[in-house]
Design a protein around this motif. Sequence first.
Motif, PDB file in Angstrom:
ATOM      1  N   MET A 130       0.839  -1.202   0.000  1.00 49.58           N
ATOM      2  CA  MET A 130       0.000   0.000   0.000  1.00 49.58           C
ATOM      3  C   MET A 130       0.882   1.264   0.000  1.00 49.58           C
TER       4      MET A 130
ATOM      5  N   LEU B  95       4.003   1.397  -1.026  1.00 50.09           N
ATOM      6  CA  LEU B  95       4.711   1.462  -2.318  1.00 50.09           C
ATOM      7  C   LEU B  95       3.809   2.011  -3.412  1.00 50.09           C
ATOM      8  N   ASP B  96       2.546   1.632  -3.346  1.00 49.15           N
ATOM      9  CA  ASP B  96       1.596   2.118  -4.360  1.00 49.15           C
ATOM     10  C   ASP B  96       1.273   3.596  -4.168  1.00 49.15           C
ATOM     11  N   ASN B  97       1.323   4.037  -2.931  1.00 44.74           N
ATOM     12  CA  ASN B  97       0.988   5.435  -2.612  1.00 44.74           C
ATOM     13  C   ASN B  97       2.090   5.982  -1.706  1.00 44.74           C
ATOM     14  N   ILE B  98       3.202   6.300  -2.290  1.00 45.05           N
ATOM     15  CA  ILE B  98       4.401   6.616  -1.506  1.00 45.05           C
ATOM     16  C   ILE B  98       4.184   7.851  -0.630  1.00 45.05           C
TER      17      ILE B  98
ATOM     18  N   TYR C  22       4.185   7.334   3.049  1.00 44.31           N
ATOM     19  CA  TYR C  22       5.435   7.136   3.781  1.00 44.31           C
ATOM     20  C   TYR C  22       5.639   8.281   4.774  1.00 44.31           C
TER      21      TYR C  22
ATOM     22  N   ALA D  71       7.593  15.392   6.230  1.00 48.89           N
ATOM     23  CA  ALA D  71       7.336  15.919   4.888  1.00 48.89           C
ATOM     24  C   ALA D  71       6.643  14.877   4.020  1.00 48.89           C
TER      25      ALA D  71
ATOM     26  N   MET E  19       6.208  12.480   0.980  1.00 48.04           N
ATOM     27  CA  MET E  19       7.162  11.677   0.250  1.00 48.04           C
ATOM     28  C   MET E  19       6.526  11.300  -1.081  1.00 48.04           C
ATOM     29  N   PRO E  20       6.555  12.190  -2.030  1.00 45.11           N
ATOM     30  CA  PRO E  20       5.869  11.897  -3.276  1.00 45.11           C
ATOM     31  C   PRO E  20       6.532  10.780  -4.064  1.00 45.11           C
ATOM     32  N   ASP E  21       5.744  10.141  -4.862  1.00 48.07           N
ATOM     33  CA  ASP E  21       6.240   9.093  -5.722  1.00 48.07           C
ATOM     34  C   ASP E  21       6.912   9.730  -6.931  1.00 48.07           C
TER      35      ASP E  21
ATOM     36  N   THR F 124      -5.918   7.061  -3.865  1.00 46.84           N
ATOM     37  CA  THR F 124      -5.199   6.391  -2.782  1.00 46.84           C
ATOM     38  C   THR F 124      -6.140   5.446  -2.053  1.00 46.84           C
ATOM     39  N   VAL F 125      -5.649   4.957  -0.927  1.00 50.51           N
ATOM     40  CA  VAL F 125      -6.373   3.890  -0.245  1.00 50.51           C
ATOM     41  C   VAL F 125      -7.856   4.214  -0.053  1.00 50.51           C
TER      42      VAL F 125
ATOM     43  N   THR G 253       0.881  10.741  -6.975  1.00 50.90           N
ATOM     44  CA  THR G 253       1.411   9.445  -7.401  1.00 50.90           C
ATOM     45  C   THR G 253       1.374   9.318  -8.920  1.00 50.90           C
TER      46      THR G 253
ATOM     47  N   ASN H  15      -0.044   6.990 -10.592  1.00 53.93           N
ATOM     48  CA  ASN H  15      -1.404   6.657 -11.033  1.00 53.93           C
ATOM     49  C   ASN H  15      -2.270   7.904 -11.128  1.00 53.93           C
TER      50      ASN H  15
END
Lengths: 169, 375
Positions: free
Chosen positions: A138, A140-143, A146, B143, B145-147, B274-275, B307, B309
Motif C-alpha cells: 500500500m 509502495l503504491d501510494n508513496i 510514507y 514531509a 514523500m511523493p512518488d 489512494t487507499v 502518485t 497513477n
Amino acid sequence: MYNILEFTRNRSTSVEQTDDKTLRSYCHLNDTIMEAYVEIAVTIPDLEIISVQGDVLRPHKKEFKESFEFLKRVIGTRIGPGILKIVNGLTEGIRHKQFAFMLEECCHAVILLFTKEDLLSSPRPDDEEESIIYHRQMVLDNIRLYNRCAAFAPGSRIVEGIIPKDKDI
Amino acid sequence: MLKFMRNKIVGIEVKDSNTVLAHGFLDDNIYSIEMNVLIDINHLEIRDIDGRWNRWTTTECKRAIPFLKEAIGLRMEGDFSQTVRKVIGRRACRHFANLLLECCYTAKQASEVLKDKFKEKHDVNNVTSENNSDKNVTPIISADMPDHSDTPFHDKPVSFSMVIDLHMHSFPASPCSSVSVDQLIKEAKRIGLDAICLTDHNYVWDRDTVEDLRQKHGFLILRGNEITTDQGDMLVFGMEKDIKGIISLAELRKEVLESRGIIIAAHPFRGFLTVGIQQIGLTLERAIKRPMFKYVDAIETLNGSVTENENRFTEKVAERLGLPKTGGSDAHEVSRVGVYATGFIDKIKDEKDLVDAIKEGRCLPTVFRKHAGLR
C-alpha cells in the motif's frame, strides 16, 4: 464530588447510503450544555457536497442560525485531500466554530467509510506477516503515505527497505 | 443501514483548581482508541497524556503511543488544531490527533462552564499556578514523500525551445515550503531549466521584486499564484489581483478573464486514487464531467506531489477533454525542483508569452530532472 464528571460530551458521526448516488453523513453532538447536529449529502462517486443543514436542539438560540448559513458555503466542494483547508477557509469568520468542526467530522466519516471498504479485503493485524506485506505494498503504491504516521515511518517493519526517491530522509 | 459510524465520548474530571483530566474514547468501524489528557485549565496547556489502542489496522500502529508525549506543552491557542494534526497526526496517528482535539476542546468548553467553580476554589485555596512558563514547542513536521517513477510518461522527441517549471513554492511566501526563492532559482539554473514560475499559495509577487531577482540571477522568473478555490487548488497566471481566503472557482474565472489570464487545474485528482477511494468507482467518464473543468484553460497532468497513477489518470482526463497539459514540480524543497516541468515550443520571454502559449496548447508536460540525469 471526586470522580464525578463535571462535563461530558458525546459525538456520533454516521454515514448511510440513501440511494445509488447519494451518501448522507450526519454528526450529532450532545454535551452538558448543547445538543446539535450537522448533516451533509454527498454524491457518489464525485463526493461533491450537495447539501448542508444543521440545527441546535438545545439550547434554542436564534444566533446559531447564522452559523448554519456559513456552513452552506461548502456546497459544491468535493470531499478529498485538501477538504480541511477548503472547509476552514470557507467557514472562516463563523461565530460558532463547533459547527465547522462538525462539518469536518462529516467529511472525515465519508473518507473513513471508503477506507473501511478497502480494509475489508486486507489481512487482519494479527496475521502479522500478511498484514505487513499488504501495508508495505500500500505504501509502495501510494508513496505519499510514507512517514505520514508512526506505522509508516522509518523504524516500522512496514516501510523497512523502502527509500523514497529524490528525497532526503 | 449505516455504512459507517464513529462515536466519541469525552468526560471531564476536575482534578484541582488548575487541572482537569479529559478521558476520551473513540470507537468506529475501524479503530478503537482511548486517551487521558491532563490539562492546565488556566493556561489551556497539555500537561500529560497517555493513550492506548483497543483495535487497530496494522501491526505497527502501536508505535504511535510514545509519540503522544510530544503533545505535552502544547497550548490551545493560535493554530492549535493544525499543530496537533501535524505533531500528533503525522508523528503518531491522525485518529489520536482527532481524539486529542476532541478532548482539548471539550476541556476548554468545560472550563468556560465551570469557571465560576474554579474561581471559587482558587480564591479559597489561594492557589498559584506553577510551572507555567511558556514552552516553545517546535512541531516536527514530517514531509510528503511523493512518488517519482523512473518511467517517463512521454516518449516524445519533441524539441522544446524552453523548459519551465511552472509550479513551485518558496519560503516565507508559502509557509509550507522550506526553501528560499534564491535557493529555488540557483537550483533551477544548476539543473538546466530555462525559467521558473513562482506559484506561492494565494500570494502575488511584486513585479519589481521579481525583476530584481531576474537581474540578480540572470534568469527568467515568471509570476504565478496557486489559489485555493472551492474546487481545489488552481494555478493562475497573468492576474495581478491578490485573492485572500477561499474563492469560488466561478468567481475566480471571472477575475481571471478580466485580467486576460489563465487557470490551470493543479493536481485535480490528488489523493483520489489512494487507499479506499478506488472503492467509489471514479471512472474517466465521471471524472471528465466534473464542473471544475468548465472553468480551466489547462490541466496540470504531471505534478511532483502526487502518485504516478494520479498523474496518469489526470493525463487521460485532459486528453479526453482536449485541454492543454502542463507539468510542474510543486517543489517545496530544493531537491524537488524540476522533477516535472513544461516544455514550450516557442520562446517565452514574459508572462504574456506564457499565457498565450498555454492557451494555444503549444506546450507539453515533461519529466525533466530525470531526463537531465540529475538526482
